[in-house]
Design a protein around this motif. Structure first.
Motif, PDB file in Angstrom:
ATOM      1  N   GLN A 139       2.180  37.671  29.496  1.00 46.62           N
ATOM      2  CA  GLN A 139       0.820  36.964  29.098  1.00 46.62           C
ATOM      3  C   GLN A 139      -0.529  37.342  29.932  1.00 46.62           C
ATOM      4  O   GLN A 139       0.711  36.231  31.041  1.00 46.62           O
ATOM      5  CB  GLN A 139       1.288  35.990  28.317  1.00 46.62           C
ATOM      6  CG  GLN A 139       2.091  36.744  26.272  1.00 46.62           C
ATOM      7  CD  GLN A 139       2.153  35.074  26.224  1.00 46.62           C
ATOM      8  OE1 GLN A 139       3.439  35.114  26.022  1.00 46.62           O
ATOM      9  NE2 GLN A 139       0.943  34.945  24.844  1.00 46.62           N
ATOM     10  N   ASN A 140      -1.156  36.315  30.112  1.00 46.37           N
ATOM     11  CA  ASN A 140      -2.233  36.061  31.176  1.00 46.37           C
ATOM     12  C   ASN A 140      -3.488  35.124  30.587  1.00 46.37           C
ATOM     13  O   ASN A 140      -3.687  35.011  29.561  1.00 46.37           O
ATOM     14  CB  ASN A 140      -3.306  37.937  31.777  1.00 46.37           C
ATOM     15  CG  ASN A 140      -1.959  38.692  32.077  1.00 46.37           C
ATOM     16  OD1 ASN A 140      -0.647  38.510  32.815  1.00 46.37           O
ATOM     17  ND2 ASN A 140      -1.828  39.385  32.046  1.00 46.37           N
ATOM     18  N   VAL A 141      -3.589  34.411  31.370  1.00 47.24           N
ATOM     19  CA  VAL A 141      -4.272  33.331  31.555  1.00 47.24           C
ATOM     20  C   VAL A 141      -4.827  33.977  32.805  1.00 47.24           C
ATOM     21  O   VAL A 141      -4.877  33.912  33.549  1.00 47.24           O
ATOM     22  CB  VAL A 141      -3.940  32.117  31.585  1.00 47.24           C
ATOM     23  CG1 VAL A 141      -4.998  30.893  31.613  1.00 47.24           C
ATOM     24  CG2 VAL A 141      -3.625  31.426  30.133  1.00 47.24           C
ATOM     25  N   GLU A 142      -6.946  34.320  32.438  1.00 53.28           N
ATOM     26  CA  GLU A 142      -7.924  34.140  33.602  1.00 53.28           C
ATOM     27  C   GLU A 142      -8.002  33.236  34.764  1.00 53.28           C
ATOM     28  O   GLU A 142      -8.588  31.816  34.296  1.00 53.28           O
ATOM     29  CB  GLU A 142      -8.877  34.925  33.529  1.00 53.28           C
ATOM     30  CG  GLU A 142      -7.937  36.951  32.633  1.00 53.28           C
ATOM     31  CD  GLU A 142      -7.572  37.351  33.080  1.00 53.28           C
ATOM     32  OE1 GLU A 142      -7.669  37.279  34.353  1.00 53.28           O
ATOM     33  OE2 GLU A 142      -6.127  38.566  32.669  1.00 53.28           O
ATOM     34  N   LEU A 143      -8.131  33.225  35.550  1.00 53.19           N
ATOM     35  CA  LEU A 143      -8.777  32.243  36.565  1.00 53.19           C
ATOM     36  C   LEU A 143     -10.097  32.620  36.967  1.00 53.19           C
ATOM     37  O   LEU A 143     -10.181  34.192  37.628  1.00 53.19           O
ATOM     38  CB  LEU A 143      -8.470  31.623  37.769  1.00 53.19           C
ATOM     39  CG  LEU A 143      -6.237  31.347  37.454  1.00 53.19           C
ATOM     40  CD1 LEU A 143      -5.592  30.867  38.431  1.00 53.19           C
ATOM     41  CD2 LEU A 143      -6.600  30.189  35.861  1.00 53.19           C
ATOM     42  N   VAL A 144     -11.441  31.640  37.019  1.00 53.99           N
ATOM     43  CA  VAL A 144     -12.394  32.743  37.773  1.00 53.99           C
ATOM     44  C   VAL A 144     -13.075  31.181  38.476  1.00 53.99           C
ATOM     45  O   VAL A 144     -13.005  30.344  37.542  1.00 53.99           O
ATOM     46  CB  VAL A 144     -13.680  32.792  36.529  1.00 53.99           C
ATOM     47  CG1 VAL A 144     -14.902  33.595  37.150  1.00 53.99           C
ATOM     48  CG2 VAL A 144     -13.087  34.551  35.928  1.00 53.99           C
ATOM     49  N   THR A 145     -13.380  31.455  39.362  1.00 49.52           N
ATOM     50  CA  THR A 145     -14.663  30.510  40.089  1.00 49.52           C
ATOM     51  C   THR A 145     -15.230  31.400  41.058  1.00 49.52           C
ATOM     52  O   THR A 145     -15.815  32.080  41.932  1.00 49.52           O
ATOM     53  CB  THR A 145     -13.281  29.814  40.891  1.00 49.52           C
ATOM     54  OG1 THR A 145     -12.294  29.209  40.846  1.00 49.52           O
ATOM     55  CG2 THR A 145     -14.080  29.009  42.242  1.00 49.52           C
ATOM     56  N   LEU A 146     -16.561  31.055  41.198  1.00 44.04           N
ATOM     57  CA  LEU A 146     -18.009  31.025  41.516  1.00 44.04           C
ATOM     58  C   LEU A 146     -18.217  30.476  43.107  1.00 44.04           C
ATOM     59  O   LEU A 146     -17.686  28.943  43.337  1.00 44.04           O
ATOM     60  CB  LEU A 146     -19.123  30.706  40.911  1.00 44.04           C
ATOM     61  CG  LEU A 146     -20.338  30.829  41.813  1.00 44.04           C
ATOM     62  CD1 LEU A 146     -20.499  32.612  42.208  1.00 44.04           C
ATOM     63  CD2 LEU A 146     -21.566  30.992  40.964  1.00 44.04           C
ATOM     64  N   ILE A 147     -18.368  30.998  43.864  1.00 37.21           N
ATOM     65  CA  ILE A 147     -17.657  30.899  45.715  1.00 37.21           C
ATOM     66  C   ILE A 147     -19.066  30.807  46.038  1.00 37.21           C
ATOM     67  O   ILE A 147     -19.951  31.443  46.105  1.00 37.21           O
ATOM     68  CB  ILE A 147     -16.847  31.428  46.802  1.00 37.21           C
ATOM     69  CG1 ILE A 147     -15.251  31.623  45.650  1.00 37.21           C
ATOM     70  CG2 ILE A 147     -16.828  30.621  47.530  1.00 37.21           C
ATOM     71  CD1 ILE A 147     -14.488  30.459  45.550  1.00 37.21           C
ATOM     72  N   GLN A 148     -20.179  29.827  46.384  1.00 40.03           N
ATOM     73  CA  GLN A 148     -21.095  29.635  46.865  1.00 40.03           C
ATOM     74  C   GLN A 148     -20.808  29.502  48.767  1.00 40.03           C
ATOM     75  O   GLN A 148     -20.081  28.807  49.140  1.00 40.03           O
ATOM     76  CB  GLN A 148     -22.282  28.467  46.684  1.00 40.03           C
ATOM     77  CG  GLN A 148     -23.282  28.391  46.491  1.00 40.03           C
ATOM     78  CD  GLN A 148     -24.115  27.576  45.972  1.00 40.03           C
ATOM     79  OE1 GLN A 148     -23.845  27.112  44.914  1.00 40.03           O
ATOM     80  NE2 GLN A 148     -25.917  27.815  46.221  1.00 40.03           N
ATOM     81  N   ASP A 149     -21.493  30.106  49.191  1.00 39.19           N
ATOM     82  CA  ASP A 149     -21.566  30.238  50.966  1.00 39.19           C
ATOM     83  C   ASP A 149     -22.829  29.152  51.430  1.00 39.19           C
ATOM     84  O   ASP A 149     -23.824  28.861  50.300  1.00 39.19           O
ATOM     85  CB  ASP A 149     -22.080  31.058  51.896  1.00 39.19           C
ATOM     86  CG  ASP A 149     -22.056  31.044  52.567  1.00 39.19           C
ATOM     87  OD1 ASP A 149     -21.161  30.890  53.149  1.00 39.19           O
ATOM     88  OD2 ASP A 149     -22.210  32.160  53.622  1.00 39.19           O
ATOM     89  N   ALA A 150     -22.254  28.252  52.024  1.00 40.08           N
ATOM     90  CA  ALA A 150     -23.156  27.304  52.586  1.00 40.08           C
ATOM     91  C   ALA A 150     -23.862  27.199  53.986  1.00 40.08           C
ATOM     92  O   ALA A 150     -22.484  27.800  54.951  1.00 40.08           O
ATOM     93  CB  ALA A 150     -22.174  25.926  51.825  1.00 40.08           C
ATOM     94  N   ILE A 151     -24.515  25.739  54.738  1.00 37.90           N
ATOM     95  CA  ILE A 151     -24.267  26.040  56.057  1.00 37.90           C
ATOM     96  C   ILE A 151     -23.957  24.426  56.146  1.00 37.90           C
ATOM     97  O   ILE A 151     -24.286  23.567  55.350  1.00 37.90           O
ATOM     98  CB  ILE A 151     -25.902  25.755  56.433  1.00 37.90           C
ATOM     99  CG1 ILE A 151     -26.099  27.087  56.630  1.00 37.90           C
ATOM    100  CG2 ILE A 151     -26.147  25.079  58.153  1.00 37.90           C
ATOM    101  CD1 ILE A 151     -27.910  27.375  56.681  1.00 37.90           C
TER     102      ILE A 151
END
Length: 508
Positions: A139-151
């Motif tokens: 059984q799976n639980v999905e993991l999702v993260t948006l990565i934002q590049d920065a200075i």
């Protein structure tokens, strides 16, 4: 003999209980249930850890079960980490033989620290799975993260472990000077909208230099961080009107926690500090969120700080704190501050036109507008307030009296309110004989004042201070003080409405 009989039965009961098969488990059959099937860890900056997110796992069967493995799909290479009911497992990635009792549940806490290179290059998402068991029982639980590049801009760390500092009076703070010839970032005095900026410590604009911010720039400040404009230095913020609530053309200053739970948390970072002697400062279409003090303006050199079309929200102390400053403000909105949304103190010269000052902070000590000509303990304590003028403004909030005028003798205290809506209930009549609050009879200081009328803001909790034709502020302005366009760039009708917004133009 009775006590011995009682002890005998207690012993029998304990022996029976000790034979319970609490940990005689059966293998998991893939029938676990979860509080979520996908966990979105929201947006994080590259290399900055996320908040901690929770997953609850349920065993709704009547049998204690053993889950052979709970692991991250990418194993030890995963950028996620977790704890399972307080257990660390193998590097927070792999857990073996986890027992889950009948009709019981366990908690999994998940975090991530990832870089932009870990994310999918097309959508910048970093994904993985929490896998329970394997094979037919997987059984799976999905993991999702948006990565934002920065200075990233931050103080240098030296070989001896110390960090670069800035001298502030007799003290030093973690900080650094922005460099127009930085070998990595290039010209750090030119802020663009290509990538967001994340600042650690206080970034200072050197003397005789100007920091320029183009439309759409995003600057995120870490805790105890901010921006300092030094003596003879300047700031030039060139935002433009936006078409949507995303404020795509505004310059935005806020904290570096991007999760929704931090969206309206005051005091996440320090301040934008226009220090004694800074010069020719210009601010247009700037939004400041969740600072300690939004703008701290001290004794600028005689040039006027121009602040136009600017919004400041959720400051733990002050939205704007001015001390012996000179400010011209047009189309301003300031809401929610622990002490005052606007504080013009220790004298100075101030003019505000078509501004909305509101304060819904949950405290009887807060006000929307504070004006004074002194600071206790300073030498001298009082300085001349040569003018504090408010034209076509709204001064409102949740407290009974949202304006405070306080003075000391020995220095000028000049003020003028023209065509303003002011909340000042004077419930206990303590100000009845105070000469500074004679709204209806003092024509030298007050003209066309609407006292304690409801502006009927659209939604103060969401910082939406638009009004409609039912507002007491509708068409009550004086055309002599007209700013032709409102804060959103809409043409004002005549006679104009009070405050920063043209009526009947609401957020989309």
């Amino acid at each position: 003999m009775r006590p011995k009989i009682i002890l005998f039965f207690i012993g029998v009961v304990l022996s029976i209980c000790s034979c319970r098969s609490d940990f005689e488990t059966v293998a998991s059959t893939g029938d676990l249930e979860f509080s979520k099937d996908t966990i979105y860890l929201d947006t994080v900056f590259t290399n900055i850890g996320s908040s901690t997110y929770r997953l609850k796992v349920y065993n709704k069967s009547k049998k204690d079960i053993n889950i052979p493995t709970i692991k991250l799909g990418k194993g030890l290479n995963s950028k996620y980490r977790m704890t399972v009911d307080g257990m660390q497992g193998t590097n927070g990635k792999i857990f073996n033989n986890v027992v889950l009792l009948a009709k019981d549940s366990l908690y999994i806490f998940i975090e991530t620290t990832a870089t932009i290179t870990d994310a999918n290059p097309t959508d910048f998402l970093y994904t993985d799975q929490i896998q329970f068991d394997s094979g037919e029982n997987l059984q799976n639980v999905e993991l999702v993260t948006l990565i934002q590049d920065a200075i990233f801009l931050y103080p240098k760390r030296f070989a001896d472990g110390t960090t670069e500092t800035l001298p502030i009076g007799d003290e030093k703070i973690d900080g650094f000077y922005l460099d127009e010839n930085d070998p990595i970032n290039g010209n750090e005095l030119q802020f663009t909208n290509d990538k967001p900026y994340v600042i650690y410590g206080y970034a200072a604009v050197p003397s005789d230099k100007t920091a320029t911010f183009e439309a759409g720039t995003r600057v995120h400040f870490h805790a105890n961080s901010g921006l300092i404009i030094a003596k003879n230095a300047s700031i030039n913020i060139n935002g433009t009107p936006s078409a949507t609530e995303k404020l795509e053309n505004e310059v935005v200053f806020e904290g570096d926690r991007l999760e929704p739970g931090f969206a309206n948390v005051p005091g996440q970072w320090g301040t934008i500090w226009l220090t004694d002697g800074s010069t020719n400062n210009k601010v247009n279409h700037l939004t400041i969120k969740n600072a300690t003090i939004g703008l701290l303006i001290q004794n600028n050199d005689g040039t006027t700080v121009s602040i136009k079309n600017t919004q400041i929200y959720n400051s733990s102390n002050y939205g704007i704190l001015a001390q012996t400053a000179k400010i011209n403000g047009e189309n301003l909105v300031i809401n929610n501050a622990g002490l005052a949304s606007l504080a013009c103190t220790y004298g100075g010269n101030y003019s505000f036109t078509h501004a909305t000052f509101n304060n819904n902070w949950n405290s009887s000590k807060q006000v929307a507008v504070l004006v004074s000509n002194y600071i206790s303990g300073a030498i001298p304590e009082a300085k001349a307030l040569t003018m504090a003028t408010f034209n076509n403004c709204i001064i409102y909030g949740s407290y009974s009296n949202e304006m405070s005028l306080t003075r000391k003798t020995g220095a000028a205290f000049e003020y003028q309110f023209n065509n303003c809506l002011i909340k000042f209930d004077n419930v206990s009549n303590q100000f009845t004989t105070n000469a500074d609050y004679q709204f209806n009879t003092d024509s030298a200081h007050y003209n066309a004042i609407l006292l304690n009328k409801d502006p009927k803001f659209f939604n103060t909790s969401q910082n939406k201070f638009n009004i409609d034709a039912t507002s007491a502020a509708f068409a009550k302005g004086n055309s002599a003080y007209l700013i032709p366009l409102d804060i959103l760039g809409n043409t004002r009708s005549l006679p104009p409405d009070l405050g920063a917004y043209q009526n009947n133009v609401f957020p989309k």
